[in-house]
Every structure is written in structure tokens, then in C-alpha cells.
Design a protein around this motif. Structure first.
Motif, PDB file in Angstrom:
ATOM      1  N   ARG A  89      -2.975  -1.183  -9.158  1.00 64.32           N
ATOM      2  CA  ARG A  89      -4.192  -0.617  -8.942  1.00 64.32           C
ATOM      3  C   ARG A  89      -4.039   0.798  -8.340  1.00 64.32           C
ATOM      4  O   ARG A  89      -3.739   0.682  -6.993  1.00 64.32           O
ATOM      5  N   MET A  90      -4.462   1.848  -9.063  1.00 67.02           N
ATOM      6  CA  MET A  90      -4.420   3.144  -8.249  1.00 67.02           C
ATOM      7  C   MET A  90      -5.723   3.185  -7.413  1.00 67.02           C
ATOM      8  O   MET A  90      -6.943   3.091  -7.738  1.00 67.02           O
ATOM      9  N   VAL A  91      -5.437   3.353  -6.037  1.00 66.94           N
ATOM     10  CA  VAL A  91      -6.725   2.960  -5.080  1.00 66.94           C
ATOM     11  C   VAL A  91      -6.710   4.552  -4.585  1.00 66.94           C
ATOM     12  O   VAL A  91      -7.911   4.792  -3.933  1.00 66.94           O
ATOM     13  N   GLY A  92      -5.690   5.506  -4.483  1.00 65.36           N
ATOM     14  CA  GLY A  92      -5.746   6.599  -3.987  1.00 65.36           C
ATOM     15  C   GLY A  92      -4.984   6.863  -2.769  1.00 65.36           C
ATOM     16  O   GLY A  92      -4.334   6.100  -2.590  1.00 65.36           O
ATOM     17  N   SER A  95      10.197  -4.573  -5.649  1.00 70.44           N
ATOM     18  CA  SER A  95      10.777  -5.446  -6.421  1.00 70.44           C
ATOM     19  C   SER A  95      10.275  -6.735  -6.088  1.00 70.44           C
ATOM     20  O   SER A  95      10.494  -7.831  -7.097  1.00 70.44           O
ATOM     21  N   ILE A  96       9.897  -7.165  -5.188  1.00 71.62           N
ATOM     22  CA  ILE A  96       9.334  -8.661  -4.470  1.00 71.62           C
ATOM     23  C   ILE A  96       7.888  -8.661  -4.275  1.00 71.62           C
ATOM     24  O   ILE A  96       7.241  -9.796  -4.056  1.00 71.62           O
ATOM     25  N   SER A  97       7.085  -7.597  -4.155  1.00 70.09           N
ATOM     26  CA  SER A  97       5.569  -7.686  -3.931  1.00 70.09           C
ATOM     27  C   SER A  97       4.698  -8.116  -5.109  1.00 70.09           C
ATOM     28  O   SER A  97       5.303  -8.283  -6.229  1.00 70.09           O
ATOM     29  N   ASP A  98       3.802  -8.749  -4.642  1.00 72.13           N
ATOM     30  CA  ASP A  98       2.849  -9.305  -5.804  1.00 72.13           C
ATOM     31  C   ASP A  98       1.796  -8.344  -6.056  1.00 72.13           C
ATOM     32  O   ASP A  98       1.319  -8.274  -7.343  1.00 72.13           O
ATOM     33  N   TYR A  99       1.217  -7.307  -5.367  1.00 71.65           N
ATOM     34  CA  TYR A  99       0.204  -6.657  -5.883  1.00 71.65           C
ATOM     35  C   TYR A  99       0.617  -5.069  -5.206  1.00 71.65           C
ATOM     36  O   TYR A  99       1.163  -4.933  -4.225  1.00 71.65           O
ATOM     37  N   PHE A 100       0.018  -4.071  -6.102  1.00 69.37           N
ATOM     38  CA  PHE A 100       0.702  -2.783  -5.846  1.00 69.37           C
ATOM     39  C   PHE A 100      -0.296  -1.846  -5.830  1.00 69.37           C
ATOM     40  O   PHE A 100      -1.280  -1.692  -6.922  1.00 69.37           O
ATOM     41  N   TRP A 101      -0.733  -1.216  -4.612  1.00 71.86           N
ATOM     42  CA  TRP A 101      -1.847  -0.187  -4.573  1.00 71.86           C
ATOM     43  C   TRP A 101      -1.247   1.106  -4.481  1.00 71.86           C
ATOM     44  O   TRP A 101      -0.526   1.439  -3.545  1.00 71.86           O
ATOM     45  N   THR A 102      -1.584   1.849  -5.231  1.00 71.67           N
ATOM     46  CA  THR A 102      -0.731   3.326  -5.779  1.00 71.67           C
ATOM     47  C   THR A 102      -1.775   4.472  -5.481  1.00 71.67           C
ATOM     48  O   THR A 102      -2.890   4.369  -5.388  1.00 71.67           O
ATOM     49  N   GLU A 105       9.350   0.108 -14.442  1.00 74.58           N
ATOM     50  CA  GLU A 105      10.274  -0.983 -13.731  1.00 74.58           C
ATOM     51  C   GLU A 105       9.801  -2.404 -13.748  1.00 74.58           C
ATOM     52  O   GLU A 105      10.253  -3.257 -13.631  1.00 74.58           O
ATOM     53  N   GLY A 106       8.866  -2.420 -15.000  1.00 77.19           N
ATOM     54  CA  GLY A 106       8.493  -3.956 -15.519  1.00 77.19           C
ATOM     55  C   GLY A 106       7.226  -4.482 -14.816  1.00 77.19           C
ATOM     56  O   GLY A 106       7.098  -5.627 -14.866  1.00 77.19           O
ATOM     57  N   VAL A 107       6.596  -3.733 -13.839  1.00 71.14           N
ATOM     58  CA  VAL A 107       5.447  -4.669 -12.963  1.00 71.14           C
ATOM     59  C   VAL A 107       4.339  -4.641 -14.280  1.00 71.14           C
ATOM     60  O   VAL A 107       3.910  -3.696 -14.635  1.00 71.14           O
ATOM     61  N   LEU A 111       0.985  -1.173   0.083  1.00 70.40           N
ATOM     62  CA  LEU A 111      -0.126  -0.037  -0.211  1.00 70.40           C
ATOM     63  C   LEU A 111       0.862   1.333  -0.058  1.00 70.40           C
ATOM     64  O   LEU A 111       1.600   1.379   0.804  1.00 70.40           O
ATOM     65  N   GLU A 112       0.653   2.122  -1.094  1.00 63.92           N
ATOM     66  CA  GLU A 112       1.470   3.296  -1.188  1.00 63.92           C
ATOM     67  C   GLU A 112       2.713   2.969  -2.195  1.00 63.92           C
ATOM     68  O   GLU A 112       3.730   3.297  -1.974  1.00 63.92           O
ATOM     69  N   ALA A 113       2.385   1.903  -2.975  1.00 62.70           N
ATOM     70  CA  ALA A 113       3.530   1.323  -3.850  1.00 62.70           C
ATOM     71  C   ALA A 113       3.693   2.412  -5.134  1.00 62.70           C
ATOM     72  O   ALA A 113       3.040   3.301  -5.510  1.00 62.70           O
ATOM     73  N   GLY A 114       5.058   2.133  -5.346  1.00 58.63           N
ATOM     74  CA  GLY A 114       5.285   3.150  -6.687  1.00 58.63           C
ATOM     75  C   GLY A 114       5.893   4.369  -6.346  1.00 58.63           C
ATOM     76  O   GLY A 114       6.302   5.198  -7.329  1.00 58.63           O
ATOM     77  N   LEU A 115       5.953   4.930  -5.305  1.00 60.59           N
ATOM     78  CA  LEU A 115       6.529   6.289  -5.042  1.00 60.59           C
ATOM     79  C   LEU A 115       8.015   6.332  -4.941  1.00 60.59           C
ATOM     80  O   LEU A 115       8.782   5.396  -4.658  1.00 60.59           O
ATOM     81  N   ARG A 116       8.592   7.408  -5.715  1.00 62.98           N
ATOM     82  CA  ARG A 116      10.076   7.318  -5.812  1.00 62.98           C
ATOM     83  C   ARG A 116      10.589   8.903  -5.712  1.00 62.98           C
ATOM     84  O   ARG A 116      10.209   9.795  -6.512  1.00 62.98           O
TER      85      ARG A 116
END
Length: 352
Positions: free
Chosen positions: A168-171, A141-148, A160-162, A119-124
Motif C-alpha cells: 500500500r502506497m501511503v506516502g 523478504s520476511i515482512s507481511d505488510y508493506f507501506w511504501t 521481487e514477487g510481493v 513502514l518505508e518498504a521497497g526502497l532500493r
């Protein structure tokens, strides 16, 4: 019944799991369990938030404590692996944010083949001198699901190839927390304790090593803000207090106080003229509240708060010039207080 582990360790995490836990506990198909890694353990940095959010005591406590990054990460990995192996394995591990426990528990979970959602994936920030950036990169790099929380995070993960079907952009979950506590925040009026009026003071927070660990750097920041012609309320982080003790005299416009619980702190922020900070989360909350925020950093992992919101990146050298030009910005898409609902929908899809 499905068992879900919600991993938390430090005060930003408590704010993020609170609305999700409170929403999940009303679902008949799952058992949400709070796993507290123990990075923040003092009352004002931990239990005060559980009290504010009416969360139960953590179902599992790992006892990470205040150690070096390596020691804290290693101890949390060992403790979380032991928990999962000795008790019932969760059907899904939910890690939040970018603290050491986020990294540690995601590694331990994946080593024993448990699914992980970030949760809060993808921030850089693209600044690898920040320990949080390393935690974000490895976790994603190792998670299965990404809530952005925003489109820029989606774009980072795609680059990054996900796979797209894992994103899923959840807010922004922090906005759920604010909406959940809005009534109490508005009734707090904490600024009156300091003898101040609405929009006639500033809130200052500092805790990042680059700003507070070297006395000369912190002294330069304090000297600059001391020239601002408004009173400044400064809730002092324990890390900052160690360096601040060596600075004499402190500016007369600076009112120090201990770290505050969520309700009182957000009451101060929501009634302030503007905020000066090096925090990550405050950039989001001020954007939602349309309150100017000046972030004492070269980079941010939340660029949407700058491109869309009310945030500006500043340095100690230009703070006096920058604060003359505040902006209020707009609220990014899906920062609407309904992120928990979208996450629960995603979890159901994952577990089915």
C-alpha cells in the motif's frame, strides 16, 4: 484492545514514529507502544528528539548500544524476542526505515509468528555495500505488510514477487513529521544564532562510513566545500567528529556545531540556500521544501527525490560544478502530511 509495537533505534526512526504514535494514541481500539532498541542513545541523538516531538519515554528499551553491526543486530534480536515472550505479544509489529533494529526486530517477530508491517518498504539503492540496503532487502523478504512512500518502491516490491494486496502506497511519513512541527520550526530561526541571513548559507551533514571513516576522503570533501563562497553550518555527527579531529586547518567558511534536535535542524534547512549531505531523509525533506539538495553518494534508495524532487547526486570531485546548477523540482504524490491517516486505515484492515 490491540497492542502495536513501534520499533525505533536511531534518529531517523524517531522522526518516523512520532506522527504515527501521536495519531494512534488517540484511537480507542489500540495501545501503541514505543520499543527503543538503543542504537542512538546520547541525548542529542535520541532524547532530544523525544523532547521535540513530545513523545513519552519508550515503553520498552532494548539497549542495543554502539557495537559492530553483528553484535548490535544479535543483541537486539535477543532482547526483542525476550520482550515478546515474557510480556504480552503485540498484535502487530511496525518496523520503520532500514537500521539494524529494523532487521533484528522483524526477524525476531517472524520467528515467533508475529505479523510485521514495514513502514518505508521497497526502497532500493541497488548497492549492497551499504549496510542499510541489506537491512531493507532482508526486512522486506520476511515482512507481511508493506507501506511504501513512492511508486518506485511499489515497483521494486512487485519485481521481487510481493503480492499486490500486501503493498500500500501511503506516502512519506517524514512529511507528516514536518507538518506536525511546522509552526515551531518556522518560529525557531536558528540561523540567527550563527549571525546569518535567510538563503545566504549552506547546511552540510556527513555521516556515512564511505565519506567519513577514511581521513583522506573526508579531508577531500572538506577541502572542496571550503572553496564555496558561502558560510556553511556543519552539525557534526559523532562518527564524523572522530575523523574530523585529525583535519587541520578547517576552512574558515565552516561553522561546526553539535548534532541538533529536529526543530532547530529543520529550521536551518528550511532557511538555507541549499544543502550538501549524504543523508537519506534530508533528500526527502528538501524535496518537500523545494530546497536544492546535493547528495554526496553514487546511489540513492530514494530516486524519486532526483527524478521528481530537488535532489542531485554528486561526488567530491564535481561538487563545485554541480552547485552552480541547483533545481527545486516538484513534490511527489501523497507527500502531503496525511500518511499517518492512511497507515491507521491500513492497520485497521490488517487487524480486522
Amino acid at each position: 484492545m490491540k497492542t502495536l509495537h513501534l520499533i525505533c533505534a536511531a534518529r531517523p526512526n524517531f522522526m518516523k514514529i512520532a506522527p504515527l504514535y501521536r495519531a494512534l494514541k488517540n484511537e480507542a481500539w489500540c495501545i501503541p507502544e514505543i520499543v527503543h532498541a538503543g542504537q542512538h542513545y546520547e541525548y542529542k541523538m535520541s532524547q532530544a528528539f523525544f523532547d521535540d516531538f513530545r513523545l513519552p519515554p519508550a515503553h520498552h528499551y532494548l539497549g542495543g548500544g554502539s557495537k559492530t553491526h553483528a553484535e548490535q543486530t544479535a543483541q537486539t534480536m535477543i532482547a526483542y524476542e525476550k520482550l515478546c515472550l515474557e510480556k504480552r505479544k503485540p498484535d502487530l509489529v511496525v518496523v520503520v526505515g532500514d537500521v539494524n533494529a529494523t532487521l533484528a526486530c522483524s526477524i525476531s517477530a517472524k520467528k515467533i509468528h508475529l505479523p510485521v508491517a514495514h513502514l518505508e518498504a521497497g526502497l532500493r539503492s541497488f548497492d549492497r555495500t551499504m549496510p542499510e540496503e541489506i537491512n531493507r532487502l532482508v526486512t522486506d523478504s520476511i515482512s507481511d505488510y508493506f507501506w511504501t512512500p513512492s511508486k518506485d518502491a511499489d515497483d521494486n516490491l512487485k519485481r521481487e514477487g510481493v503480492p499486490l494486496d500486501r503493498i500500500r502506497m501511503v506516502g512519506n511519513i517524514m512529511i507528516d513529521t514536518y507538518c506536525m512541527m511546522k509552526e515551531k520550526i518556522e518560529s525557531s530561526e536558528k540561523y540567527k544564532i550563527f549571525g546569518l541571513k535567510k538563503k545566504e548559507y549552506i547546511v552540510l551533514t556527513l555521516h556515512r562510513p564511505v565519506n567519513v571513516d577514511v581521513k583522506e576522503k573526508l579531508e577531500g570533501i572538506i577541502h572542496k566545500v571550503g572553496q564555496i563562497d558561502l558560510p556553511i553550518i556543519f552539525p557534526v555527527h559523532p562518527r564524523t567528529y572522530k575523523s574530523l579531529k585529525a583535519i587541520h586547518p578547517l576552512p574558515q567558511n565552516l561553522a561546526l556545531c553539535p548534532p541538533l534536535g529536529y526543530i532547530d535542524f529543520m529550521s536551518l534547512v528550511s532557511n538555507s540556500a541549499y544543502v550538501i549531505s549524504d543523508s537519506g531523509g534530508i533528500q526527502e525533506e528538501t524535496t518537500y521544501l523545494s530546497i536544492p539538495c546535493f547528495t554526496l553518494r553514487d546511489t540513492t534508495e530514494r530516486p524519486v527525490t532526483v527524478t521528481v524532487g530537488s535532489n542531485q547526486l554528486i561526488s567530491a570531485n564535481n561538487v563545485l560544478e554541480k552547485i552552480k546548477h541547483p533545481k527545486t523540482g516538484a513534490i511527489p504524490p501523497l507527500w502531503d502530511g496525511k500518511t499517518s491517516e492512511r497507515i491507521i486505515s491500513s492497520i485497521k484492515e490488517i487487524l480486522e
